[in-house]
Design an enzyme around this catalytic site. Structure first.
Site, PDB file in Angstrom:
ATOM      1  N   LYS A  49      55.094  41.865  81.630  1.00  0.00           N
ATOM      2  CA  LYS A  49      56.392  41.317  82.045  1.00  0.00           C
ATOM      3  C   LYS A  49      57.307  42.439  82.549  1.00  0.00           C
ATOM      4  O   LYS A  49      58.281  42.834  81.899  1.00  0.00           O
ATOM      5  CB  LYS A  49      57.036  40.546  80.896  1.00  0.00           C
ATOM      6  CG  LYS A  49      58.148  39.585  81.335  1.00  0.00           C
ATOM      7  CD  LYS A  49      58.593  38.718  80.184  1.00  0.00           C
ATOM      8  CE  LYS A  49      59.747  37.796  80.538  1.00  0.00           C
ATOM      9  NZ  LYS A  49      59.391  36.765  81.513  1.00  0.00           N
ATOM     10  N   LEU A  71      51.666  35.442  83.967  1.00  0.00           N
ATOM     11  CA  LEU A  71      52.323  35.890  82.747  1.00  0.00           C
ATOM     12  C   LEU A  71      51.852  35.039  81.577  1.00  0.00           C
ATOM     13  O   LEU A  71      51.688  33.826  81.724  1.00  0.00           O
ATOM     14  CB  LEU A  71      53.843  35.771  82.899  1.00  0.00           C
ATOM     15  CG  LEU A  71      54.657  36.219  81.689  1.00  0.00           C
ATOM     16  CD1 LEU A  71      54.553  37.725  81.502  1.00  0.00           C
ATOM     17  CD2 LEU A  71      56.119  35.805  81.838  1.00  0.00           C
ATOM     18  N   GLU A  86      51.428  30.411  89.480  1.00  0.00           N
ATOM     19  CA  GLU A  86      52.554  29.979  88.648  1.00  0.00           C
ATOM     20  C   GLU A  86      53.780  29.803  89.518  1.00  0.00           C
ATOM     21  O   GLU A  86      53.724  29.979  90.736  1.00  0.00           O
ATOM     22  CB  GLU A  86      52.810  30.978  87.520  1.00  0.00           C
ATOM     23  CG  GLU A  86      52.974  32.412  87.965  1.00  0.00           C
ATOM     24  CD  GLU A  86      52.936  33.397  86.801  1.00  0.00           C
ATOM     25  OE1 GLU A  86      53.078  32.984  85.639  1.00  0.00           O
ATOM     26  OE2 GLU A  86      52.775  34.602  87.062  1.00  0.00           O
ATOM     27  N   ARG A 129      63.066  62.304  90.051  1.00  0.00           N
ATOM     28  CA  ARG A 129      62.158  61.386  90.734  1.00  0.00           C
ATOM     29  C   ARG A 129      60.792  62.024  90.978  1.00  0.00           C
ATOM     30  O   ARG A 129      60.675  63.050  91.645  1.00  0.00           O
ATOM     31  CB  ARG A 129      62.761  60.929  92.065  1.00  0.00           C
ATOM     32  CG  ARG A 129      61.956  59.808  92.720  1.00  0.00           C
ATOM     33  CD  ARG A 129      62.596  59.340  94.014  1.00  0.00           C
ATOM     34  NE  ARG A 129      61.867  58.200  94.566  1.00  0.00           N
ATOM     35  CZ  ARG A 129      60.765  58.299  95.298  1.00  0.00           C
ATOM     36  NH1 ARG A 129      60.264  59.496  95.582  1.00  0.00           N
ATOM     37  NH2 ARG A 129      60.162  57.214  95.746  1.00  0.00           N
ATOM     38  N   ARG A 133      54.946  39.722  72.666  1.00  0.00           N
ATOM     39  CA  ARG A 133      54.665  40.018  74.076  1.00  0.00           C
ATOM     40  C   ARG A 133      55.328  41.318  74.507  1.00  0.00           C
ATOM     41  O   ARG A 133      54.772  42.092  75.297  1.00  0.00           O
ATOM     42  CB  ARG A 133      55.104  38.858  74.968  1.00  0.00           C
ATOM     43  CG  ARG A 133      54.700  39.049  76.434  1.00  0.00           C
ATOM     44  CD  ARG A 133      54.952  37.815  77.247  1.00  0.00           C
ATOM     45  NE  ARG A 133      56.375  37.459  77.283  1.00  0.00           N
ATOM     46  CZ  ARG A 133      56.852  36.363  77.855  1.00  0.00           C
ATOM     47  NH1 ARG A 133      56.019  35.496  78.435  1.00  0.00           N
ATOM     48  NH2 ARG A 133      58.146  36.105  77.851  1.00  0.00           N
ATOM     49  N   TYR A 192      60.812  43.562  80.473  1.00  0.00           N
ATOM     50  CA  TYR A 192      61.930  42.780  79.956  1.00  0.00           C
ATOM     51  C   TYR A 192      61.426  41.575  79.185  1.00  0.00           C
ATOM     52  O   TYR A 192      60.263  41.192  79.283  1.00  0.00           O
ATOM     53  CB  TYR A 192      62.850  42.340  81.097  1.00  0.00           C
ATOM     54  CG  TYR A 192      62.324  41.201  81.942  1.00  0.00           C
ATOM     55  CD1 TYR A 192      62.789  39.898  81.770  1.00  0.00           C
ATOM     56  CD2 TYR A 192      61.360  41.415  82.930  1.00  0.00           C
ATOM     57  CE1 TYR A 192      62.316  38.843  82.539  1.00  0.00           C
ATOM     58  CE2 TYR A 192      60.879  40.379  83.708  1.00  0.00           C
ATOM     59  CZ  TYR A 192      61.359  39.101  83.514  1.00  0.00           C
ATOM     60  OH  TYR A 192      60.870  38.058  84.277  1.00  0.00           O
TER      61      TYR A 192
END
Length: 284
Positions: free
Chosen positions: A147, A204, A179, A100, A52, A33
């Protein structure tokens, strides 16, 4: 009022946007995301978020269904359709839908969605008062530089911090701060040096982080990229976090102990003002 969202090439009322229960983002958190800030109906730091996003998709082997140019137009269109003046755009790409199986499906069709959230980002009241953080162990996966939507532990950490009476958590691993739950952690030493952890798989690669270091260089503010300990953070003159929605946000207490005089520091506030001025001037 219902928002208009983007889902796999369609513009839909939010209540009509549906994703399969077999989507790998739902089953495996096999998705990435980005969050882009919007002020005055314009995108902040879009180029960095786009770069990114391309890096994250490459790392996971997910193909973005739109070109960078087309994706920019979708961002602009969702702002227009929702008359978004200030807030953020959330984008998510999953590997797609398949029965799955831990093994990746062959030639999956990615699921791409975007939605908006209207919220004040310039007038954040916490910018004047600062926030408090609690120190918690970092129990996330080892590839935090990608991310992904694997955000359960950061959510747990934020809730544990709230239970301790703090606004957020700073995460600690091997004796050093990595972080915040969803932001980059920074401190300013008593001799005025900005200290932030260097880029690696441990954190990140923050877009706002990079901009703040560029601004510090332009403003003649000394900075150093290295890991720092909880003790250093508590003994610092100032501390702050950076993210797309918080910009530069002061941290005034760590584990109940004041940072400096317990108020937003002058250098932090200067960095916030410089960041806002520069990014508003370059918004698209």
């Amino acid at each position: 009022m219902s928002r208009t969202v983007y889902l796999n090439g369609e513009w839909l009322p939010e209540e009509d946007a549906k994703v399969s229960i077999f989507d790998r983002g739902f089953l495996f958190a096999d998705a990435i995301y980005e969050v882009t800030g919007v002020v005055g109906g314009k995108l902040l730091e879009y180029e960095g978020h786009s770069a990114r996003l391309q890096r994250s998709t490459k790392e996971l082997g997910i193909t973005c269904p739109l070109s960078p140019e087309a994706l920019l137009e979708v961002h602009r269109e969702i702002v227009r359709r929702n008359d978004l003046k200030e807030g953020l755009i959330y984008l998510q790409i999953s590997r797609g839908t398949a029965d799955r199986d831990f093994a990746y499906p062959v030639d999956p069709k990615p699921t791409l969605t975007l939605f908006t959230q209207a919220k004040p980002v310039l007038g954040n009241p916490k910018a004047k008062t600062g926030i408090s953080v609690a120190l918690l162990p970092d129990q996330r996966w080892a590839r935090r530089d990608i991310k992904t939507v694997q955000l359960l532990y950061p959510s747990m950490a934020k809730m544990e911090a709230a239970a301790k009476g703090a606004d957020d958590a700073w995460l600690v691993e091997d004796g050093f701060i990595t972080e915040a739950s969803a932001a980059t952690a920074h401190i300013i030493s008593k001799n005025g040096k900005l200290i932030t952890r260097p880029l690696s798989h441990a954190i990140l690669h923050g877009i706002t982080r990079a901009s703040v270091l560029d601004i510090a260089k332009e403003a003649g503010i000394d900075y150093e990229e290295r890991a720092f300990t909880p003790g250093e953070a508590k003994d610092a003159a100032e501390a702050f976090i950076t993210s797309a929605t918080n910009f530069v946000l002061p941290v005034v207490a760590i584990d109940g102990q004041n940072v400096g005089d317990g108020k937003p520091g002058p250098l932090t506030l200067k960095m916030r003002q410089l960041y806002i001025e520069k990014k508003l001037a370059n918004a698209i």
